[in-house]
Design a protein around this motif. Structure first.
Motif, short mmCIF file in Angstrom:
data_model
loop_
_atom_site.label_atom_id
_atom_site.label_comp_id
_atom_site.label_asym_id
_atom_site.label_seq_id
_atom_site.Cartn_x
_atom_site.Cartn_y
_atom_site.Cartn_z
N ILE A 66 75.90 -45.51 -55.26
CA ILE A 66 74.67 -45.78 -56.01
C ILE A 66 73.80 -46.68 -55.16
O ILE A 66 74.31 -47.54 -54.42
CB ILE A 66 74.97 -46.41 -57.39
CG1 ILE A 66 73.72 -46.45 -58.24
CG2 ILE A 66 75.65 -47.76 -57.27
CD1 ILE A 66 74.00 -46.65 -59.72
N GLY A 67 72.49 -46.48 -55.24
CA GLY A 67 71.64 -47.34 -54.44
C GLY A 67 70.17 -47.16 -54.72
O GLY A 67 69.75 -46.27 -55.46
N CYS A 68 69.40 -48.06 -54.08
CA CYS A 68 67.94 -48.04 -54.18
C CYS A 68 67.34 -48.28 -52.80
O CYS A 68 66.84 -49.37 -52.51
CB CYS A 68 67.45 -49.11 -55.15
SG CYS A 68 67.62 -48.70 -56.88
N PRO A 69 67.38 -47.28 -51.93
CA PRO A 69 66.74 -47.45 -50.62
C PRO A 69 65.23 -47.60 -50.79
O PRO A 69 64.65 -47.06 -51.74
CB PRO A 69 67.07 -46.17 -49.86
CG PRO A 69 67.88 -45.32 -50.76
CD PRO A 69 68.01 -45.98 -52.08
N PRO A 70 64.59 -48.32 -49.86
CA PRO A 70 63.14 -48.53 -49.98
C PRO A 70 62.35 -47.25 -49.72
O PRO A 70 62.68 -46.48 -48.83
CB PRO A 70 62.84 -49.59 -48.92
CG PRO A 70 63.95 -49.48 -47.94
CD PRO A 70 65.15 -49.01 -48.71
N ILE A 71 61.33 -47.06 -50.53
CA ILE A 71 60.33 -46.01 -50.29
C ILE A 71 59.16 -46.66 -49.56
O ILE A 71 58.68 -46.16 -48.56
CB ILE A 71 59.86 -45.39 -51.62
CG1 ILE A 71 61.01 -44.68 -52.31
CG2 ILE A 71 58.69 -44.43 -51.38
CD1 ILE A 71 60.71 -44.25 -53.73
N LYS A 99 72.94 -49.09 -64.98
CA LYS A 99 72.54 -50.35 -65.63
C LYS A 99 72.75 -51.51 -64.67
O LYS A 99 71.88 -52.37 -64.51
CB LYS A 99 73.31 -50.57 -66.92
CG LYS A 99 72.89 -51.89 -67.59
CD LYS A 99 73.62 -52.19 -68.85
CE LYS A 99 73.15 -53.45 -69.55
NZ LYS A 99 72.40 -54.43 -68.80
N TRP A 100 73.92 -51.54 -64.02
CA TRP A 100 74.21 -52.61 -63.07
C TRP A 100 73.16 -52.64 -61.96
O TRP A 100 72.64 -53.70 -61.61
CB TRP A 100 75.62 -52.44 -62.48
CG TRP A 100 75.90 -53.46 -61.43
CD1 TRP A 100 76.38 -54.73 -61.63
CD2 TRP A 100 75.69 -53.33 -60.01
NE1 TRP A 100 76.48 -55.39 -60.42
CE2 TRP A 100 76.06 -54.55 -59.41
CE3 TRP A 100 75.22 -52.30 -59.20
CZ2 TRP A 100 75.97 -54.77 -58.04
CZ3 TRP A 100 75.13 -52.51 -57.83
CH2 TRP A 100 75.50 -53.74 -57.26
N LEU A 101 72.84 -51.47 -61.41
CA LEU A 101 71.91 -51.41 -60.29
C LEU A 101 70.50 -51.81 -60.71
O LEU A 101 69.82 -52.53 -59.97
CB LEU A 101 71.90 -50.01 -59.67
CG LEU A 101 71.03 -49.87 -58.42
CD1 LEU A 101 71.52 -50.76 -57.29
CD2 LEU A 101 71.00 -48.42 -57.97
#
Length: 156
Positions: A66-71, A99-101
């Motif tokens: 799970i992740g949120c790489p930058p756009i 939810k955690w992320l």
């Protein structure tokens, strides 16, 4: 369901990620065109390592990523994604990890905007995003192996 742990992505997670990224049923909902080899997985880990991307661990086993790489870092825009091994589907793991992320990203980047895209056939993922307040703002067609897929774009 046992508790989930989140570890910074590292090369030690390659074998576990191979179970996800080499599975045709899993990657049909991703932007990956072909199942990954171990070398492909290792290369992807090197790209993701410095970013906000985590291995999801349950009972000592990697069950997802799970992740949120930058756009766009300047505009604090990040793309949320998750992928879980097929054996972990339908157990609430993606909901718990999402939810955690989201909480993690709100704490680390106060005014971040999160984006996500979902292949329309992936109803479970759409429900997860909607549960956390993501709103659909557009749809597009992508092509994979000559097949056109409808994708919904979401924003939080």
């Amino acid at each position: 369901m046992s508790e989930l742990q989140y570890k910074n992505l590292d090369i030690c997670h390659a074998e576990g990620l191979l179970n996800i990224w080499a599975n045709a049923d899993v990657i049909k909902y991703t932007n990956m065109k072909l199942p990954c080899t171990l070398k492909d997985v290792e290369n992807r880990i090197e790209i993701f390592k410095p970013l906000d991307v985590f291995a999801v661990i349950q009972k000592g086993e990697l069950i997802g990523i799970i992740g949120c790489p930058p756009i766009n870092k300047e505009k604090l825009q990040y793309g949320l994604f998750y992928q879980f091994c097929k054996s972990a589907w339908g157990q609430g793991n993606a909901t718990i990890a999402t939810k955690w992320l989201i909480d993690y990203m709100k704490q680390k980047y106060k005014n971040a905007t999160l984006f996500a895209d979902v292949v329309v056939d992936n109803i479970a993922s759409e429900k997860i995003l909607q549960k956390f307040g993501f709103e659909k703002f557009s749809e597009e067609l992508i092509e994979r192996d000559g097949i056109k897929l409808k994708v919904h774009n979401y924003k939080l």
